[in-house]
Enzyme design. Sequence first.
Site, short mmCIF file in Angstrom:
data_model
loop_
_atom_site.label_atom_id
_atom_site.label_comp_id
_atom_site.label_asym_id
_atom_site.label_seq_id
_atom_site.Cartn_x
_atom_site.Cartn_y
_atom_site.Cartn_z
N CYS A 150 -4.81 -54.83 4.51
CA CYS A 150 -5.99 -53.33 4.37
C CYS A 150 -6.69 -53.41 4.84
O CYS A 150 -8.20 -53.61 4.60
CB CYS A 150 -5.66 -52.96 3.02
N CYS A 156 -9.58 -51.46 3.10
CA CYS A 156 -10.65 -52.36 1.86
C CYS A 156 -11.32 -53.42 2.95
O CYS A 156 -11.89 -53.46 1.46
CB CYS A 156 -9.30 -53.08 0.70
N ASP A 157 -10.94 -53.74 3.63
CA ASP A 157 -11.00 -55.20 3.92
C ASP A 157 -12.26 -55.35 5.41
O ASP A 157 -12.96 -55.82 5.74
CB ASP A 157 -10.27 -56.28 3.66
#
Length: 314
Positions: free
Chosen positions: A136, A139-140
């Site tokens: 992701c 997200c990261d």
Amino acid sequence: MSETRTKCLIIGSGPAGYTAAIYASRANLSPTLLEGLQPGGQLTTTTEVENFPGYPDGITGPEMMEDMRRQAERFGADLRSGIITAIDLSKRPFVATTDSGDTIIADSVIISTGASARYLGLPDEDKYRGMGVSACATCDGFFYRKKRVAVVGGGDTACEEALYLSGLAEKVYLIVRKDYLRASKVMQKRVLERENITVLFNTNTLSLFGEEVLEGAKLVEFKGTEREQIFDIAIDGFFLAIGHKPNTDFLDGQLRLDEGGYIITDPFTTATSVEGVFAAGDVADPRYRQAISAAGTGCRAALDAERYLLEHES
Ligand code: NDP
């Protein structure tokens, strides 16, 4: 083996499931929630969550899910470990069976079983998960500012993730196994024109390496042909974007699904093709796949279930 009767059965325990449980409990529906194989869902495999509003300093995925869980418990949701192995949606009340053989009879059902990111199946993916390997970018990606990353895949998700990462990272490799991108033309054009993205066509990943955290990947170009060539790239992050699999197998074809296996919901509500059954989170969302959007649909599903139960009160 026990038998439980509930007004609302919630299947799955990611942000969608727990949010549905918070709302359904507060509406006095006394929901029963089955937490599934991975309590807390996909977020328990991420590290820091920095884009969920309300956490200005960020929070780890597992901590956030534990908070949501406690919030659902606080209002009396009946949270149980275990999975639903079978469910009969052909008549109401609906009858579900758990893996320990318990029966749950429910007047309404909210399905929030999520989707699982596909991985290549390399042992190194497990070794570096959370230490360089992610599925992701939204997200990261932030953790890879000014670093070098690779994205695997040739579809719209891979292109989107590569473009997103190219705004943060110094260098992005897009590893594509075929000699073309499957993504839409507009996405292909953007990727190919972006200066700090290099597309490696006809390329597969053999392994990942690094002392403690990820330092690089060993790749092969034109595998199995005379032109085969093995080479290394230095990277700090390795992002999988080779598709997701919605967790809908247990439904056994009883709900309308799209060609990717995602539950089809009414465009304006969370209603599925079966009256009294609602879907929330990634299991019905091939597009956004964010914790905040999943939590939002969990809220909507609980409100939809509440309204449905009111209208069908005997
Ligand atoms: P897709 O199934 O479209 O693409 C998956 C990609 O991963 C393909 O390029 C595929 O390669 C590659 N792949 C699969 N398995 C492997 C493997 N083992 N090794 C290497 N590569 C592999 O998935 P997406 O998640 O990209 O998209 C899902 C759907 O969502 C699509 O319909 C897409 O259009 C849509 N979507 C739309 C967006 C938008 O409109 N903005 C954004 C994101 C997704 P190959 O081509 O060789 O099969």
